[in-house]
Design a protein around this motif. Sequence first.
Motif, mmCIF file in Angstrom:
data_model
loop_
_atom_site.group_PDB
_atom_site.id
_atom_site.type_symbol
_atom_site.label_atom_id
_atom_site.label_comp_id
_atom_site.label_asym_id
_atom_site.label_seq_id
_atom_site.Cartn_x
_atom_site.Cartn_y
_atom_site.Cartn_z
ATOM 1 N N UNK A 151 0.872 -1.152 0.252
ATOM 2 C CA UNK A 151 0.083 0.055 -0.109
ATOM 3 C C UNK A 151 0.962 1.399 -0.133
ATOM 4 N N UNK A 152 1.370 1.559 -1.256
ATOM 5 C CA UNK A 152 2.192 2.819 -1.413
ATOM 6 C C UNK A 152 1.878 3.490 -2.531
ATOM 7 N N UNK A 153 2.054 4.824 -2.526
ATOM 8 C CA UNK A 153 1.783 5.803 -3.613
ATOM 9 C C UNK A 153 2.141 5.198 -5.053
ATOM 10 N N UNK A 154 3.541 4.797 -5.002
ATOM 11 C CA UNK A 154 3.946 4.326 -6.369
ATOM 12 C C UNK A 154 3.110 3.054 -7.150
ATOM 13 N N UNK A 155 2.503 2.336 -6.364
ATOM 14 C CA UNK A 155 1.811 1.165 -6.610
ATOM 15 C C UNK A 155 0.458 1.678 -7.210
ATOM 16 N N UNK A 156 0.196 2.928 -7.015
ATOM 17 C CA UNK A 156 -1.044 3.310 -7.807
ATOM 18 C C UNK A 156 -2.430 3.356 -6.617
ATOM 19 N N UNK A 157 -2.174 3.056 -5.340
ATOM 20 C CA UNK A 157 -3.113 2.977 -4.438
ATOM 21 C C UNK A 157 -4.036 4.294 -4.417
ATOM 22 N N UNK A 158 -3.562 5.429 -4.419
ATOM 23 C CA UNK A 158 -4.379 6.570 -4.592
ATOM 24 C C UNK A 158 -5.117 6.703 -5.811
ATOM 25 N N UNK A 187 2.926 1.884 3.660
ATOM 26 C CA UNK A 187 2.900 3.474 4.244
ATOM 27 C C UNK A 187 1.523 4.020 4.094
ATOM 28 N N UNK A 188 0.560 3.726 3.134
ATOM 29 C CA UNK A 188 -0.543 4.332 3.040
ATOM 30 C C UNK A 188 -1.724 3.338 3.601
ATOM 31 N N UNK A 189 -1.590 2.475 4.496
ATOM 32 C CA UNK A 189 -2.532 1.601 5.307
ATOM 33 C C UNK A 189 -3.519 2.332 5.927
ATOM 34 N N UNK A 190 -3.120 3.351 6.738
ATOM 35 C CA UNK A 190 -4.095 3.992 7.740
ATOM 36 C C UNK A 190 -5.040 4.783 6.646
ATOM 37 N N UNK A 191 -4.372 5.335 5.791
ATOM 38 C CA UNK A 191 -5.346 6.235 4.707
ATOM 39 C C UNK A 191 -6.255 5.251 4.044
#
Length: 422
Positions: free
Chosen positions: A224-231, A257-261
């Motif tokens: 869960x990271x931005x570079x993986x396109x999660x957002x 790092x984006x787990x909480x978001x």
Amino acid sequence: MHVMVVHNRYASAQPSGENKVVDQEVALLREAGHRVGVFERRSDDIAARSLPAKAAIPLLVPWNPAVRARLAERLRAERPDVVHLHNVFPLLSPAVIAACADAGVPAVATLHNYTQVCPPGTLHRDGSPCTACVGRAPLPAVRHGCYRGSRLATVPLAVSLSVNRRRWWWSGVERFFCISAAQREVLVGAGMPAGRLVVKHNFVPETPVRRTGPGEHLLYLGRLAEVKGVRLLMAAWDELAAAGGVGVPLVIAGTGPLEAEVAAWAADRDDVRCVGLYDRTRCREAVAGAVAVVAPSTWKEAFGLVVVEAMAAGVPAVAAGHGAFTELVEDGVTGLLHRPDDAGSLAAALRGVTADGDGNREMGRAARLRYERGFSPEVGLARLEEGYRAAIAGRGGADPSRGDTHTGSRRGDLRERDGGSR
């Protein structure tokens, strides 16, 4: 053949495709009758080190003399035919290549990312593709703090890249395995020796579970990271939900790092399930139960393991149309490609892959056939063995899989004293 695998294992708290690939290749080689030793360090062990030992790690990232001595000693004792290098950061360092030279053993290396030309290995910065360090000194990476957002943390990686890539990596490794043609193209363009760079896609073991019905969910499986396109995925899903949804929920499996978001975004929705980190069995079941696997990375992936895992289960993928995905996914045949960094395009692809049941099933069948022809264990083993034989021959050594002996070489002399090929 007798192979020594060298790898610095990533922390177990987050899923690692590299760890998985290493484990699968070791198992594959052993099942085929090859003798495989493993020389590894574990990032998990850093937490148990003393404070001075932790503080010294950045100094050893460019060069770890103790590792050089220990690996060379083991190579001299066990006399493998070839060494297969994987990740060497942060506890091994490029000193492992010197150890191979010390012991007179040829080395091959799998390049799992872009660390040969980019300190963090991503070719990505501040949400956008970046090639500022490709083909030149990695000063931009230090200036921007590209590794973990820290200039200080980026310095050891930049120093290692500057000092070691020509002196050891580019001259001390007989053959590099690029995991996609897209990756090879970037590395050749950056000045790496083209004759030593070959494409060897990662293989995926046969799965005991395949899709039997239409699928029950769309699946994102990964970090869960931005570079993986999660957002990007969240934005596309919001767009789909506003238009009435696609009839199946989105399952998000992984940590990062984006787990909480992500958890906060999904908290009050009945069309999204955040399930955390799955074990291997549940991963296979989730993939086999998917309408499609989603891989919306915003950086140019060097490979795409989850896409091939989906192929093995007869499941199509929706992936970003750049990097390795363009050679893994045949658009409209084994899955769908969307415009990179475009939430609207991703939403349209997700809508398309769920709307046409017959078309989805046909893509699933084509994906399975693609897996059998290009990413099965049989194909993976043949490519590994071919690479090892080429590296051994490049050093003037014997090819133990063919019973060759080169008595005029040092390795041939060792083989005679050892009673022939192993």
